[in-house]
Design a protein around this motif. Structure first.
Motif, PDB file in Angstrom:
ATOM      1  N   MET A   1      37.396  38.777  45.789  1.00 56.78           N
ATOM      2  CA  MET A   1      37.663  39.037  44.372  1.00 56.78           C
ATOM      3  C   MET A   1      39.165  39.185  44.161  1.00 56.78           C
ATOM      4  O   MET A   1      39.829  39.895  44.896  1.00 56.78           O
ATOM      5  CB  MET A   1      36.921  40.301  43.923  1.00 56.78           C
ATOM      6  N   THR A   2      39.703  38.524  43.180  1.00 54.61           N
ATOM      7  CA  THR A   2      41.130  38.569  42.911  1.00 54.61           C
ATOM      8  C   THR A   2      41.424  39.582  41.812  1.00 54.61           C
ATOM      9  O   THR A   2      40.527  40.222  41.279  1.00 54.61           O
ATOM     10  CB  THR A   2      41.616  37.176  42.498  1.00 54.61           C
ATOM     11  N   GLY A   3      42.723  39.704  41.459  1.00 50.97           N
ATOM     12  CA  GLY A   3      43.101  40.580  40.373  1.00 50.97           C
ATOM     13  C   GLY A   3      42.529  40.112  39.056  1.00 50.97           C
ATOM     14  O   GLY A   3      42.157  38.956  38.888  1.00 50.97           O
ATOM     15  N   THR A   4      42.473  41.015  38.073  1.00 48.76           N
ATOM     16  CA  THR A   4      41.891  40.691  36.780  1.00 48.76           C
ATOM     17  C   THR A   4      42.805  39.728  36.020  1.00 48.76           C
ATOM     18  O   THR A   4      43.966  40.037  35.764  1.00 48.76           O
ATOM     19  CB  THR A   4      41.689  41.963  35.951  1.00 48.76           C
TER      20      THR A   4
ATOM     21  N   ALA B   1      40.194  37.824  30.966  1.00 50.22           N
ATOM     22  CA  ALA B   1      38.960  38.496  31.359  1.00 50.22           C
ATOM     23  C   ALA B   1      38.108  38.902  30.160  1.00 50.22           C
ATOM     24  O   ALA B   1      36.890  39.053  30.275  1.00 50.22           O
ATOM     25  CB  ALA B   1      39.274  39.726  32.217  1.00 50.22           C
TER      26      ALA B   1
ATOM     27  N   LEU C   1      37.860  33.323  36.026  1.00 51.63           N
ATOM     28  CA  LEU C   1      36.923  34.355  35.588  1.00 51.63           C
ATOM     29  C   LEU C   1      35.753  34.495  36.568  1.00 51.63           C
ATOM     30  O   LEU C   1      35.264  35.599  36.803  1.00 51.63           O
ATOM     31  CB  LEU C   1      36.399  34.009  34.188  1.00 51.63           C
TER      32      LEU C   1
ATOM     33  N   ASP D   1      35.926  34.246  39.649  1.00 51.28           N
ATOM     34  CA  ASP D   1      36.416  35.019  40.799  1.00 51.28           C
ATOM     35  C   ASP D   1      36.246  36.522  40.625  1.00 51.28           C
ATOM     36  O   ASP D   1      36.224  37.255  41.618  1.00 51.28           O
ATOM     37  CB  ASP D   1      37.892  34.707  41.052  1.00 51.28           C
ATOM     38  N   ILE D   2      36.154  37.000  39.382  1.00 49.03           N
ATOM     39  CA  ILE D   2      36.059  38.454  39.182  1.00 49.03           C
ATOM     40  C   ILE D   2      34.634  38.912  38.886  1.00 49.03           C
ATOM     41  O   ILE D   2      34.410  40.095  38.644  1.00 49.03           O
ATOM     42  CB  ILE D   2      37.020  38.937  38.072  1.00 49.03           C
TER      43      ILE D   2
END
Length: 240
Positions: A1-4, A8, A77, A79-80
């Motif tokens: 999971m990457t940063g937001t 988002a 998106l 990714d989160i």
């Protein structure tokens, strides 16, 4: 999971629950997700359900008129999300975006399944005026509380995106295409079959904008239910 990522806010949570299949619903032209409520409820029996609405529907947002740009944004998106979706679902432009997202997801992980509802691999280029009916019908399907002017502007951008795009990527996972009645049905199906000779095709006896009317949505749900067991071990319901 990457940063937001900064986009988002385009993610919409329909349901979070344990299950074997997480699903992601992609907006059609116009950008809203309200017409997917019954589909989301059905898919939520099997796991998480999220959606991606379009930019342009809220103050300060600008609509995007390019399929490739939307695809790149939506990959960020994904990714989160709590888990990688196993099913991407989209009506019209949403189906095209689901296909493109699935093709790119397959480059670094399992290929998700795709359900496309009356989507086209390519549309003839035309002016906004030639697609006025599509734009206005998109506005008529707006979610409660959305600003009609913003939906209209967003739909116009999405028509430009759809007519400027030709799908060339090939499917890597299971795909269901549900077509609507009309003179382009054979051409529509053939174009997708050129990109995936394993394509499953089902039909609805209604027009493009009648798909989610109660009398046709039940048939759509039936087609979806018949596709799901090929993805997961879903018990079939006894017909009533």
């Amino acid at each position: 999971m990457t940063g937001t990522p900064p986009d988002a806010g385009l993610l919409v949570q329909f349901a979070t629950r344990p299950g074997p299949l997480s699903s992601l619903l992609i907006h059609p032209a116009g950008g809203g997700l309200g017409q997917y409520l019954a589909v989301a409820a059905r898919l939520s029996r099997h796991g998480d359900v999220f959606g991606i609405r379009a930019a342009g529907l809220l103050p300060g947002e600008e609509p995007v008129a390019d399929v490739e740009e939307m695809t790149r944004t939506y990959l960020g998106l994904i990714d989160i999300l709590p888990e990688r979706p196993g099913l991407l679902f989209g009506w019209s432009l949403g189906g095209v975006l689901a296909w493109e997202l699935a093709a790119r997801m397959a480059q670094d992980g399992p290929a998700p399944a795709v359900v496309m509802i009356d989507s086209f691999a390519g549309l003839p280029g035309a002016t906004d005026e030639d697609y006025t009916d599509i734009i206005e019908r998109s506005v008529s399907h707006l979610d409660t509380g959305m600003d009609a002017a913003r939906v209209r502007t967003t739909a116009r951008a999405h028509v430009r995106a759809a007519t400027g795009h030709r799908t060339r990527s090939r499917a890597a996972g299971p795909v269901l295409l549900v077509t609507c009645a009309g003179p382009d049905r054979q051409r529509q199906t053939a174009a997708w079959q050129d990109l995936d000779d394993r394509l499953s095709v089902r039909e609805l006896d209604c027009g493009h904008f009648e798909v989610f009317a109660p009398q046709h949505q039940e048939r759509l749900i039936t087609h979806l239910d018949s596709f799901l067991p090929s993805l997961i071990d879903v018990p079939r319901e006894t017909p009533r």
